[in-house]
Design a protein around this motif. Structure first.
Motif, PDB file in Angstrom:
ATOM      1  N   ARG A  97      -9.552   2.502  -2.915  1.00  0.00           N
ATOM      2  CA  ARG A  97      -8.715   3.438  -2.145  1.00  0.00           C
ATOM      3  C   ARG A  97      -9.494   4.688  -1.737  1.00  0.00           C
ATOM      4  NH1 ARG A  97      -3.396   5.047  -2.080  1.00  0.00           N
ATOM      5  NH2 ARG A  97      -3.939   4.508   0.036  1.00  0.00           N
ATOM      6  N   CYS A  98     -10.511   5.041  -2.499  1.00  0.00           N
ATOM      7  CA  CYS A  98     -11.317   6.213  -2.169  1.00  0.00           C
ATOM      8  C   CYS A  98     -12.521   5.860  -1.297  1.00  0.00           C
ATOM      9  CB  CYS A  98     -11.762   6.934  -3.439  1.00  0.00           C
ATOM     10  SG  CYS A  98     -10.393   7.748  -4.277  1.00  0.00           S
ATOM     11  N   ASP A 123       2.129  -1.895  -2.509  1.00  0.00           N
ATOM     12  CA  ASP A 123       2.334  -0.645  -1.776  1.00  0.00           C
ATOM     13  C   ASP A 123       1.694   0.543  -2.474  1.00  0.00           C
ATOM     14  OD1 ASP A 123       3.999  -1.268   0.577  1.00  0.00           O
ATOM     15  OD2 ASP A 123       5.253  -2.181  -0.967  1.00  0.00           O
ATOM     16  N   VAL A 124       1.381   1.534  -1.657  1.00  0.00           N
ATOM     17  CA  VAL A 124       0.755   2.758  -2.171  1.00  0.00           C
ATOM     18  C   VAL A 124       1.478   3.967  -1.585  1.00  0.00           C
ATOM     19  CG1 VAL A 124      -1.518   1.727  -2.511  1.00  0.00           C
ATOM     20  CG2 VAL A 124      -0.946   2.742  -0.290  1.00  0.00           C
ATOM     21  N   TYR A 125       1.439   5.064  -2.322  1.00  0.00           N
ATOM     22  CA  TYR A 125       2.185   6.250  -1.888  1.00  0.00           C
ATOM     23  C   TYR A 125       1.357   7.236  -1.053  1.00  0.00           C
ATOM     24  CZ  TYR A 125       6.327   5.462  -4.882  1.00  0.00           C
ATOM     25  OH  TYR A 125       7.485   4.990  -5.447  1.00  0.00           O
ATOM     26  N   GLN A 126       0.019   7.114  -1.120  1.00  0.00           N
ATOM     27  CA  GLN A 126      -0.790   8.147  -0.461  1.00  0.00           C
ATOM     28  C   GLN A 126      -1.576   7.570   0.705  1.00  0.00           C
ATOM     29  OE1 GLN A 126      -1.548   6.842  -3.425  1.00  0.00           O
ATOM     30  NE2 GLN A 126      -0.461   8.205  -4.841  1.00  0.00           N
ATOM     31  N   LYS A 127      -1.806   8.426   1.691  1.00  0.00           N
ATOM     32  CA  LYS A 127      -2.780   8.087   2.715  1.00  0.00           C
ATOM     33  C   LYS A 127      -4.154   8.503   2.205  1.00  0.00           C
ATOM     34  CE  LYS A 127      -4.292   8.807   7.400  1.00  0.00           C
ATOM     35  NZ  LYS A 127      -4.110   9.442   8.686  1.00  0.00           N
ATOM     36  N   THR A 128      -5.097   7.570   2.187  1.00  0.00           N
ATOM     37  CA  THR A 128      -6.469   7.956   1.820  1.00  0.00           C
ATOM     38  C   THR A 128      -7.405   7.499   2.933  1.00  0.00           C
ATOM     39  OG1 THR A 128      -6.833   5.925   0.550  1.00  0.00           O
ATOM     40  CG2 THR A 128      -5.990   7.811  -0.668  1.00  0.00           C
ATOM     41  N   VAL A 135       3.622   4.174   1.745  1.00  0.00           N
ATOM     42  CA  VAL A 135       5.055   3.873   1.788  1.00  0.00           C
ATOM     43  C   VAL A 135       5.772   4.751   2.813  1.00  0.00           C
ATOM     44  CG1 VAL A 135       7.136   4.161   0.414  1.00  0.00           C
ATOM     45  CG2 VAL A 135       5.199   2.910  -0.544  1.00  0.00           C
ATOM     46  N   TRP A 136       5.418   6.041   2.879  1.00  0.00           N
ATOM     47  CA  TRP A 136       6.136   6.916   3.818  1.00  0.00           C
ATOM     48  C   TRP A 136       5.909   6.520   5.261  1.00  0.00           C
ATOM     49  CZ3 TRP A 136       2.351   9.357   6.570  1.00  0.00           C
ATOM     50  CH2 TRP A 136       1.182   9.767   5.927  1.00  0.00           C
TER      51      TRP A 136
ATOM     52  N   TYR B   7      10.496  -0.177  -2.034  1.00  0.00           N
ATOM     53  CA  TYR B   7       9.092   0.185  -2.274  1.00  0.00           C
ATOM     54  C   TYR B   7       8.927   0.819  -3.661  1.00  0.00           C
ATOM     55  CZ  TYR B   7       8.536  -0.351   2.788  1.00  0.00           C
ATOM     56  OH  TYR B   7       8.520  -0.835   4.067  1.00  0.00           O
ATOM     57  N   ILE B  11       6.881  -0.849  -6.989  1.00  0.00           N
ATOM     58  CA  ILE B  11       5.739  -0.190  -7.634  1.00  0.00           C
ATOM     59  C   ILE B  11       5.985  -0.071  -9.149  1.00  0.00           C
ATOM     60  CG2 ILE B  11       4.548   2.046  -7.839  1.00  0.00           C
ATOM     61  CD1 ILE B  11       4.754   2.172  -4.702  1.00  0.00           C
ATOM     62  N   GLN B 151       6.189  11.023  -5.896  1.00  0.00           N
ATOM     63  CA  GLN B 151       5.651   9.844  -5.217  1.00  0.00           C
ATOM     64  C   GLN B 151       4.171  10.051  -4.876  1.00  0.00           C
ATOM     65  OE1 GLN B 151       8.245   8.221  -2.188  1.00  0.00           O
ATOM     66  NE2 GLN B 151      10.076   8.784  -3.336  1.00  0.00           N
ATOM     67  N   PRO B 157      -5.250   7.888  -6.249  1.00  0.00           N
ATOM     68  CA  PRO B 157      -6.534   7.289  -6.625  1.00  0.00           C
ATOM     69  C   PRO B 157      -7.638   8.300  -6.913  1.00  0.00           C
ATOM     70  CG  PRO B 157      -6.119   6.992  -4.277  1.00  0.00           C
ATOM     71  CD  PRO B 157      -4.868   7.574  -4.860  1.00  0.00           C
ATOM     72  N   LEU B 278      -2.555  13.700   6.030  1.00  0.00           N
ATOM     73  CA  LEU B 278      -2.212  13.310   4.658  1.00  0.00           C
ATOM     74  C   LEU B 278      -0.755  13.593   4.315  1.00  0.00           C
ATOM     75  CD1 LEU B 278      -5.352  14.734   2.801  1.00  0.00           C
ATOM     76  CD2 LEU B 278      -5.011  12.426   3.697  1.00  0.00           C
ATOM     77  N   GLU B 284      10.285  12.328   6.167  1.00  0.00           N
ATOM     78  CA  GLU B 284      10.309  11.783   4.810  1.00  0.00           C
ATOM     79  C   GLU B 284      11.059  12.728   3.872  1.00  0.00           C
ATOM     80  OE1 GLU B 284      10.076   9.062   3.500  1.00  0.00           O
ATOM     81  OE2 GLU B 284       9.526   9.307   1.395  1.00  0.00           O
TER      82      GLU B 284
END
Lengths: 146, 543
Positions: A97-98, A123-128, A135-136, B7, B11, B151, B157, B278, B284
């Protein structure tokens, strides 16, 4: 057991990496190794000529390399980004992810465990920097493109 | 209350299965304890003195009746019939079997609960104000922000192997009920023009080097809060100390760099990160907000309370707070009975409180950092019925913010880090000051006990604080005066040489005598201490 893991198309770089200090001092190498605590931003002026950046994890608990990787990808580095050192199966997913796309751990990894880890979370919660839609973004497809 | 969508649920479910796999590998002998330790710690499972302890997250301290009932079930089925509410608004079970842990997590997942990031060097449970959504002076409800941060921080990560644990708090009132400035990062939501944003404080904390967090930004707009926090964390992740566990919290970095330099580095990082997209879109937060919308309050209710029963009237005066809706009140349930263990609740008590929340509080309850519980939406007309039920269950103590409302960590009775026992001392103190009249006369007096330097019992922030230490194999208790975790945050000062368990109880009695003799009209203990200083107290204790 797997000793080297790559998510890149084509051959992994075979070039031996040099230290950040000798890399920024001499100009012909295309592979460099960042130790924990070294500033990845020192490499930013040279991204075009780099084909391999190794980031060393002296202990899996030392998370500085995650920031180093993400900084390089955020700056547009597109070459191979390899995690080396104390890299365990549970770290492969956050490292991916990084921005890491290859792995050369001190101790070989169990293939089946790697497979399971890679597919555990849909699914993942962050944009990287890995291009996965958080998810958003899935919740608001009409607003968030891509 | 927030409800998971598919979702969120998937998780949490995936985490349960991952942990089940890890436990099976451990039980089968494929993982050594050394290899397993970091895995279980990422999921709140500690190996304590006598058994495994499982810490379950209660995000921003909010629970539904259904969730509370599940906690009662876990207490009954997998523990010894009780649970312990903590100063991080989580709950801990102290007698867990390793083989049961995956089943417990699976049961919790059915009520949208988990133990993710309740330990480890990562972003921990987000804390908030127990009166969120019902406080009269709130700028906005902090809970949607807290959920957004929950969330964002879940399996982040880049920030999973930080130098040390990381605690974030969000509040939205001038009055600070959550010790916001004693968090690694504190956010105080404020309004600028029509826009809501956050004042940001960084580098607060307790432990062996307590610090009140300085402000590092006076306004971060709603749609930049995530990249701003990522910048704060990235600077910490890269430059926080990793050579010494005791100097690894962000407070040390901020202190060693200086606030201005830390701010400068964060701003530099933020300038790079804010253009990366980001932050979730405003939609949301707008999606999350309605989950916390005002419940369907009845209109036109009376504000009258029949105070005919004197014991009830005493309880109302102490435990009931002003609600912003006419006819409604906020009820604080004390988990501090005289001689009891602060923060403990039996499975039967947990069930009863779940029932009360369902029938009388629009299906909601809250956990406070002072280890008490709150029914946030109670009709004033129902107060007497609630009080009677609480009284029958031994939960009608009227001591909110009084000397009997003691915060205490689990201490050496459970915790493998502790140097001294906190619980027996808390019990002795609550018995010494058991008289309701005496407590009322002493007024607001926050007494906080930690069994070691890690300060889980918030002793630095106590008007009176106690720190248990080990002195050549003997438990010894240092006394501190003048701390506060509220909006007037300050750190307590040590009075002098430490005491035995009985000695510190006597010393505190002398301290309260000085206060009673010296206080000016309307002064709390803390105000008197701040006015007259340490000297008179010291003379009384050691003279």
């Amino acid at each position: 057991m797997v000793e080297f893991l790559s998510f890149r198309d084509g051959e992994a770089s075979q070039e031996p990496s040099v230290t950040v200090e000798s890399f920024t001092g001499q100009s012909n190498s295309t592979a460099v190794r960042i130790e924990a605590g070294e500033d990845a931003r020192e490499l930013l002026p040279y991204l075009d000529r780099l084909s391999l950046v190794e980031v060393n994890f002296p202990a899996y608990t030392d998370g500085r390399g995650y920031s180093a990787a993400r900084i390089l990808r955020e700056a547009g580095y597109a070459g191979e980004l390899r995690a080396v050192g104390d890299v365990l199966v549970d770290q492969i997913v956050p490292m991916r992810r990084c921005g890491f796309d290859s792995f050369h751990p001190d101790k070989p990894l169990d293939d089946a465990a790697v497979e399971r880890a890679l597919h555990r979370y849909a699914d993942v919660y962050q944009k990287t920097v890995d291009g996965r839609r958080p998810v958003w973004a899935k919740r608001h497809p009409e607003i968030v493109n891509g | 209350m927030y409800r998971y969508d598919s979702y969120d649920q998937s998780i949490v479910d995936a985490r349960v299965e991952e942990f089940r796999d890890q436990v099976q590998r451990r039980l089968a002998g494929h993982l050594t304890e050394d290899q397993f330790k970091p895995l279980r710690l990422m999921n709140g499972l500690y190996l304590q003195l006598h058994a495994y302890m499982l810490r379950i997250a209660i995000p921003y301290g909010t629970l539904s009746a259904r969730q509370m009932r599940k906690l009662g079930e876990v207490a009954r089925k997998y523990d010894r019939g009780y649970g312990h509410f903590t100063t991080r608004t989580n709950i801990q079970f102290n007698w867990i079997k390793l083989a049961d842990a995956p089943d417990i997590l699976a049961e919790l997942a059915t009520v949208e609960m988990h133990a993710i990031q309740t330990s480890g060097n990562c972003i921990r449970n987000i804390s908030s104000d127990q009166y969120a959504g019902v406080a009269a002076d709130e700028v906005t409800d902090p809970r949607p922000w807290a959920e957004l941060l929950r969330q964002w921080s879940t399996f982040h990560p880049e920030f999973t192997y930080l130098p040390r644990k990381f605690k974030i708090c969000v509040i939205a009132t001038a009055e600070d009920r959550s010790a916001m400035r004693l968090h690694d990062i504190g956010l105080k939501l404020v309004k600028r023009g029509d826009e809501i944003g956050a004042e940001v404080y960084a580098g607060g904390g307790m432990g062996r080097t307590p610090m009140v967090g300085p402000q590092i930004r006076d306004f971060v707009p709603e749609d930049e809060v995530i990249p701003y926090l990522e910048a704060c964390l990235r600077v910490y992740n890269r430059y926080g100390r990793r050579d010494n566990k005791f100097k690894a919290r962000i407070k040390i970095l901020v202190h060693e760099l200086g606030v201005e330099e830390y701010k400068r580095q964060v701003e530099e990082e933020f300038a790079q990160m804010k253009v990366l997209g980001l932050n979730p879109p405003r939609e949301e937060l707008d999606r999350i907000r309605p989950f916390f919308a005002n419940p369907a309050y009845e209109q036109g209710l009376s504000d009258e309370i029949d105070r005919g029963d004197p014991a009830f009237a005493l309880w109302v005066d102490r435990q009931v707070a002003t609600h912003r809706q006419p006819g409604y009140a906020i009820v604080n349930i004390s988990l501090k009975p005289v001689g009891g263990i602060p923060g403990d609740a039996s499975a039967d008590q947990i069930d009863l409180i779940a029932d009360l929340a369902e029938h009388y509080s629009l299906d909601e309850l809250r956990v406070t950092h002072a280890q008490n519980l709150v029914l946030p939406h109670v009709k004033k007309a129902d107060l007497y019925a609630i009080w009677q039920k609480l009284d029958e269950a031994g939960l009608a103590e009227a001591n909110l913010d009084l000397i009997g409302d003691i915060i205490a960590c689990p201490g050496l009775d459970y915790c493998s880090l502790a140097n001294a026992r906190s619980i027996p001392l808390a019990q002795k103190l609550s018995e010494r000051f058991a008289s309701p009249d005496r407590q009322k006369d002493l007024g607001e007096l926050k007494l906080k006990i930690s069994g070691c330097i890690n300060a889980c019992g918030h002793h630095h922030a106590g008007h009176i604080g106690i720190l248990g230490v080990d002195r050549k194999g003997v438990e010894n208790f240092q006394l501190l005066l003048g701390g506060s975790g509220a909006e007037d945050a300050s750190l307590g000062q040590i009075t002098g040489p430490g005491f035995s368990e009985d000695g510190v109880v006597d010393a505190i009695e002398k301290v309260t005598d000085i206060y009673l003799a010296e206080r000016a009209q309307g002064e709390r203990f803390l105000d008197t201490y701040r006015r007259i200083g340490m000297k008179p107290f010291k003379e009384a204790i050691y003279g």
